[in-house]
Design a protein around this motif. Structure first.
Motif, PDB file in Angstrom:
ATOM      1  N   ALA A 127       0.913  -1.236   0.170  1.00 55.29           N
ATOM      2  CA  ALA A 127      -0.056  -0.111  -0.004  1.00 55.29           C
ATOM      3  C   ALA A 127       0.692   1.365  -0.074  1.00 55.29           C
ATOM      4  CB  ALA A 127      -0.980  -0.175   1.350  1.00 55.29           C
ATOM      5  N   ARG A 128       1.768   1.251   0.756  1.00 55.41           N
ATOM      6  CA  ARG A 128       2.904   2.490   0.679  1.00 55.41           C
ATOM      7  C   ARG A 128       3.415   2.609  -0.572  1.00 55.41           C
ATOM      8  NH1 ARG A 128       8.092   3.899   0.542  1.00 55.41           N
ATOM      9  NH2 ARG A 128       8.734   1.877   0.301  1.00 55.41           N
ATOM     10  N   ARG A 129       3.779   1.594  -1.453  1.00 56.97           N
ATOM     11  CA  ARG A 129       4.461   1.626  -2.558  1.00 56.97           C
ATOM     12  C   ARG A 129       3.598   2.179  -3.466  1.00 56.97           C
ATOM     13  NH1 ARG A 129       8.821  -3.216  -3.507  1.00 56.97           N
ATOM     14  NH2 ARG A 129       9.876  -2.954  -1.530  1.00 56.97           N
ATOM     15  N   ALA A 130       2.298   1.983  -3.448  1.00 52.46           N
ATOM     16  CA  ALA A 130       1.186   2.585  -4.327  1.00 52.46           C
ATOM     17  C   ALA A 130       0.587   3.817  -3.848  1.00 52.46           C
ATOM     18  CB  ALA A 130       0.201   1.279  -4.627  1.00 52.46           C
ATOM     19  N   SER A 131       0.862   4.276  -2.683  1.00 56.09           N
ATOM     20  CA  SER A 131       0.440   5.460  -2.026  1.00 56.09           C
ATOM     21  C   SER A 131      -1.233   5.087  -1.770  1.00 56.09           C
ATOM     22  CB  SER A 131       0.585   6.862  -2.823  1.00 56.09           C
ATOM     23  OG  SER A 131       1.936   6.764  -3.024  1.00 56.09           O
ATOM     24  N   ALA A 132      -1.498   4.146  -1.440  1.00 55.80           N
ATOM     25  CA  ALA A 132      -2.809   3.652  -1.292  1.00 55.80           C
ATOM     26  C   ALA A 132      -3.519   4.111  -0.040  1.00 55.80           C
ATOM     27  CB  ALA A 132      -3.162   2.188  -1.890  1.00 55.80           C
ATOM     28  N   ASP A 133      -4.768   4.605   0.034  1.00 53.06           N
ATOM     29  CA  ASP A 133      -5.366   4.748   1.342  1.00 53.06           C
ATOM     30  C   ASP A 133      -6.290   3.636   1.846  1.00 53.06           C
ATOM     31  OD1 ASP A 133      -4.213   7.219   1.515  1.00 53.06           O
ATOM     32  OD2 ASP A 133      -5.615   8.266   0.403  1.00 53.06           O
ATOM     33  N   ALA A 134      -6.698   2.820   0.706  1.00 57.35           N
ATOM     34  CA  ALA A 134      -7.582   1.735   0.878  1.00 57.35           C
ATOM     35  C   ALA A 134      -7.131   0.526   0.273  1.00 57.35           C
ATOM     36  CB  ALA A 134      -8.975   2.238   0.826  1.00 57.35           C
ATOM     37  N   VAL A 135      -7.245  -0.690   0.785  1.00 58.57           N
ATOM     38  CA  VAL A 135      -6.965  -1.970   0.053  1.00 58.57           C
ATOM     39  C   VAL A 135      -8.218  -2.637  -0.052  1.00 58.57           C
ATOM     40  CG1 VAL A 135      -4.565  -1.774   0.426  1.00 58.57           C
ATOM     41  CG2 VAL A 135      -6.039  -2.965   1.761  1.00 58.57           C
ATOM     42  N   GLY A 136      -8.135  -3.578  -1.167  1.00 61.35           N
ATOM     43  CA  GLY A 136      -9.059  -4.521  -1.254  1.00 61.35           C
ATOM     44  C   GLY A 136      -8.398  -5.731  -1.434  1.00 61.35           C
ATOM     45  N   LEU A 137      -8.730  -6.832  -0.379  1.00 61.03           N
ATOM     46  CA  LEU A 137      -8.047  -8.035  -0.146  1.00 61.03           C
ATOM     47  C   LEU A 137      -8.697  -9.028  -0.886  1.00 61.03           C
ATOM     48  CD1 LEU A 137      -7.021  -7.830   3.523  1.00 61.03           C
ATOM     49  CD2 LEU A 137      -5.536  -7.073   1.799  1.00 61.03           C
ATOM     50  N   ILE A 138      -7.700  -9.821  -1.740  1.00 65.13           N
ATOM     51  CA  ILE A 138      -8.330 -11.129  -2.691  1.00 65.13           C
ATOM     52  C   ILE A 138      -7.032 -12.230  -2.269  1.00 65.13           C
ATOM     53  CG2 ILE A 138      -8.686 -12.024  -5.017  1.00 65.13           C
ATOM     54  CD1 ILE A 138      -8.952  -8.695  -5.753  1.00 65.13           C
ATOM     55  N   ASP A 139      -7.744 -13.137  -1.550  1.00 63.23           N
ATOM     56  CA  ASP A 139      -6.925 -14.265  -1.039  1.00 63.23           C
ATOM     57  C   ASP A 139      -7.160 -15.581  -2.164  1.00 63.23           C
ATOM     58  OD1 ASP A 139      -4.609 -15.276   0.433  1.00 63.23           O
ATOM     59  OD2 ASP A 139      -6.220 -16.606   1.353  1.00 63.23           O
ATOM     60  N   VAL A 140      -6.252 -15.985  -2.772  1.00 68.26           N
ATOM     61  CA  VAL A 140      -6.448 -16.999  -3.921  1.00 68.26           C
ATOM     62  C   VAL A 140      -5.820 -18.416  -3.090  1.00 68.26           C
ATOM     63  CG1 VAL A 140      -5.394 -18.187  -5.788  1.00 68.26           C
ATOM     64  CG2 VAL A 140      -6.063 -15.460  -5.597  1.00 68.26           C
ATOM     65  N   GLY A 141      -6.770 -19.265  -3.294  1.00 66.86           N
ATOM     66  CA  GLY A 141      -6.364 -20.500  -2.535  1.00 66.86           C
ATOM     67  C   GLY A 141      -6.788 -20.463  -1.304  1.00 66.86           C
ATOM     68  N   CYS A 142      -7.855 -19.855  -0.678  1.00 67.70           N
ATOM     69  CA  CYS A 142      -8.038 -19.036   0.599  1.00 67.70           C
ATOM     70  C   CYS A 142      -8.809 -20.149   1.581  1.00 67.70           C
ATOM     71  CB  CYS A 142      -9.265 -17.956   0.477  1.00 67.70           C
ATOM     72  SG  CYS A 142     -10.833 -18.711  -0.035  1.00 67.70           S
ATOM     73  N   SER A 143      -9.066 -21.212   1.266  1.00 67.73           N
ATOM     74  CA  SER A 143      -9.455 -22.145   2.491  1.00 67.73           C
ATOM     75  C   SER A 143     -10.871 -21.451   2.961  1.00 67.73           C
ATOM     76  CB  SER A 143      -8.595 -22.885   3.066  1.00 67.73           C
ATOM     77  OG  SER A 143      -9.165 -23.807   3.957  1.00 67.73           O
ATOM     78  N   ALA A 144     -10.451 -21.043   4.444  1.00 62.63           N
ATOM     79  CA  ALA A 144     -11.553 -20.584   5.056  1.00 62.63           C
ATOM     80  C   ALA A 144     -11.665 -19.120   5.013  1.00 62.63           C
ATOM     81  CB  ALA A 144     -11.571 -21.294   6.624  1.00 62.63           C
ATOM     82  N   GLY A 145     -10.460 -18.378   4.381  1.00 64.89           N
ATOM     83  CA  GLY A 145     -10.328 -17.057   4.026  1.00 64.89           C
ATOM     84  C   GLY A 145      -9.842 -16.394   5.465  1.00 64.89           C
ATOM     85  N   LEU A 146      -9.012 -17.256   6.365  1.00 64.42           N
ATOM     86  CA  LEU A 146      -8.392 -16.621   7.654  1.00 64.42           C
ATOM     87  C   LEU A 146      -7.474 -15.497   7.382  1.00 64.42           C
ATOM     88  CD1 LEU A 146      -8.418 -19.664   9.997  1.00 64.42           C
ATOM     89  CD2 LEU A 146     -10.259 -18.035   9.431  1.00 64.42           C
ATOM     90  N   ASN A 147      -6.678 -15.496   6.218  1.00 67.40           N
ATOM     91  CA  ASN A 147      -5.836 -14.475   5.741  1.00 67.40           C
ATOM     92  C   ASN A 147      -6.688 -13.113   5.757  1.00 67.40           C
ATOM     93  OD1 ASN A 147      -3.843 -16.075   5.871  1.00 67.40           O
ATOM     94  ND2 ASN A 147      -3.557 -16.507   3.579  1.00 67.40           N
ATOM     95  N   LEU A 148      -7.828 -13.128   5.306  1.00 70.02           N
ATOM     96  CA  LEU A 148      -8.588 -11.920   4.966  1.00 70.02           C
ATOM     97  C   LEU A 148      -8.915 -11.257   6.269  1.00 70.02           C
ATOM     98  CD1 LEU A 148     -10.862 -13.584   2.008  1.00 70.02           C
ATOM     99  CD2 LEU A 148      -8.944 -11.932   1.711  1.00 70.02           C
ATOM    100  N   ASN A 149      -8.564 -11.600   7.319  1.00 70.48           N
ATOM    101  CA  ASN A 149      -8.654 -10.824   8.564  1.00 70.48           C
ATOM    102  C   ASN A 149      -7.314 -10.262   9.092  1.00 70.48           C
ATOM    103  OD1 ASN A 149     -11.395 -11.355   9.282  1.00 70.48           O
ATOM    104  ND2 ASN A 149     -10.511 -13.250   9.734  1.00 70.48           N
ATOM    105  N   VAL A 150      -6.513 -10.177   8.115  1.00 69.58           N
ATOM    106  CA  VAL A 150      -5.078  -9.661   8.523  1.00 69.58           C
ATOM    107  C   VAL A 150      -4.997  -8.449   9.410  1.00 69.58           C
ATOM    108  CG1 VAL A 150      -4.760  -9.012   6.117  1.00 69.58           C
ATOM    109  CG2 VAL A 150      -2.467  -9.392   7.623  1.00 69.58           C
ATOM    110  N   ASP A 151      -5.764  -7.560   8.985  1.00 67.32           N
ATOM    111  CA  ASP A 151      -5.881  -6.424   9.861  1.00 67.32           C
ATOM    112  C   ASP A 151      -6.674  -6.272  11.031  1.00 67.32           C
ATOM    113  OD1 ASP A 151      -8.180  -6.942   8.242  1.00 67.32           O
ATOM    114  OD2 ASP A 151      -8.670  -4.716   8.490  1.00 67.32           O
ATOM    115  N   ARG A 152      -7.297  -7.500  11.313  1.00 66.78           N
ATOM    116  CA  ARG A 152      -7.974  -7.525  12.472  1.00 66.78           C
ATOM    117  C   ARG A 152      -7.286  -8.361  13.801  1.00 66.78           C
ATOM    118  NH1 ARG A 152     -12.829  -9.951  11.259  1.00 66.78           N
ATOM    119  NH2 ARG A 152     -13.872  -8.794  12.961  1.00 66.78           N
ATOM    120  N   VAL A 153      -6.119  -8.996  13.265  1.00 66.10           N
ATOM    121  CA  VAL A 153      -5.365  -9.669  14.585  1.00 66.10           C
ATOM    122  C   VAL A 153      -4.337  -8.799  15.260  1.00 66.10           C
ATOM    123  CG1 VAL A 153      -5.760 -11.896  13.127  1.00 66.10           C
ATOM    124  CG2 VAL A 153      -3.656 -10.664  12.845  1.00 66.10           C
TER     125      VAL A 153
END
Ligand SMILES: C[S@@+](CC[C@H](N)C(=O)[O-])C[C@H]1O[C@@H](n2cnc3c(N)ncnc32)[C@H](O)[C@@H]1O
Length: 354
Positions: A127-153
């Motif tokens: 995000a820093r490199r792209a100067s982004a203020d917001a991100v949309g996370l897309i996890d490929v091979g996500c199984s239960a998608g637990l990686n998608l909570n990365v900002d909430r742990v």
């Protein structure tokens, strides 16, 4: 007879080698199954590739957690190996069809958010490199998608740094290898959470959530408690799960991220399951999806598994993984190795200048 002996050897080896030390219960149960001709014949009711101890023991554990094998559940709760061995054989003989049906239907899972200790700083850096203020996370091979909570742990690193939410019910720890700290930057707002998988796991479905728990060995209460917390976190903000071949679905997922947010595609130990041709197709699809916008791909994969990500001269299959950051800027690709990690994110060596 020959097939039964082979299966017996598989179960004995699993008990005496794979489970030994890690799970006294599974050590005892697996050895008991290996010594019971009746139990082995029951297991042979499953197709050959679904007879492995990890599959059958998870199916039995699932029945115990579901209240359908109370004696086995009580033996597991009491950590009584002898009682568990007897109850596992009885359950297998009494409800063989149910055990086989679960074994056939459910792939063994090993979902954990341990990967987030690696993903968090890598996504924040993207995000820093792209100067982004917001991100949309897309996890490929996500199984239960637990990686998608990365900002909430919450994550604590061995060098005293911490990232994420210190009040989260999921707290991870990670050892830093080498002297370089991870970037201290917080991740920007996450505006989309999308998981892609051939067979995604919906943690809001009680049967699917119980299966994830069943895949944790019954005498690993710390792992089970952490998984419960992770699933509760995921269930509170369920991701959008897209079924199908992730390679084909990824452009659709990218299109679902609003134009004012940076799409960050993540893969963690998923690409090794894809044939090499399909990995290259994945890269091309990302390029296509990035035709009109900047897109980032963060990978944590074995050395040489993620196409275009430098291997740093490391040997393939050397036991650690490379953390990759690839930037697609209107289809032009810049790919870098920003770190190494071990034990699926429990140890991390950050390499990138930031
Ligand atoms: C080893 S798991 C990795 C899960 C997760 N990313 C992690 O870090 O634990 C691989 C995942 O990819 C999915 N998968 C494997 N092969 C696939 C394929 N050819 N197409 C789509 N998904 C596949 C499986 O369903 C599984 O959820």
């Amino acid at each position: 007879m020959g097939r039964a002996r082979t299966l017996a050897q598989v179960y004995r080896h699993f008990g005496e080698v794979d489970a030994a030390g890690a799970s006294p219960l599974y050590e005892r149960v697996a050895v008991a199954l290996s010594e019971s001709g009746e139990a082995l014949r029951a297991i042979e009711a499953a197709p050959a590739r679904r007879r492995h101890p990890t599959v059958i023991l998870a199916a039995l554990h699932d029945l115990a957690l579901a209240g359908r094998a109370p004696t086995l559940a009580a033996a597991y709760a009491a950590a009584d190996g002898e009682a568990a061995a007897g109850a596992a054989i009885d359950t297998l003989l009494q409800v063989t069809d149910s055990v086989v049906a679960i074994a056939v239907r459910r792939p063994v899972r090993a979902d954990e958010t341990g990967r987030c200790a690696v993903l968090y700083p890598a996504i924040a850096e993207a995000a820093r490199r792209a100067s982004a203020d917001a991100v949309g996370l897309i996890d490929v091979g996500c199984s239960a998608g637990l990686n998608l909570n990365v900002d909430r742990v919450g994550i604590r690193y061995s060098n005293g740094q911490s990232l994420g939410d210190p009040s989260s019910l999921v707290q991870l720890s990670c050892s830093i290898v080498g002297g370089r700290p991870v970037p201290a930057r917080a991740m920007p707002e996450v505006v989309a959470r999308i998981g892609l998988d051939r067979e995604p796991v919906d943690v809001t479905d009680a049967d699917e959530a119980r299966w994830l728990r069943a895949c944790v060995w019954p005498d690993q209460p710390e792992l089970a408690a952490r998984l419960d917390a992770e699933m509760a976190l995921a269930a509170a903000v369920p991701p959008l799960l897209l079924h199908g071949d992730p390679v084909e679905v990824v452009p659709d997922a990218v299109a679902r991220v609003s134009a004012d947010a940076l799409p960050v595609v993540t893969t963690t130990w998923a690409l090794s399951r894809f044939p090499p041709e399909s990995r290259l197709r994945f890269l091309r699809r990302l390029g296509d999806a990035a035709a009109g916008r900047v897109l980032m791909w963060v990978s944590a994969e074995g050395v040489g598994v993620a196409p275009e990500i430098p291997t740093l001269g490391d040997r393939h299959a050397s036991g650690h993984s490379i953390i990759g950051l690839a930037e697609f800027d209107r289809s032009a690709l810049r790919a870098e190795a920003i770190g190494r990690c071990w034990s699926r994110g429990r140890l991390l060596a950050w390499l990138a200048e930031s």
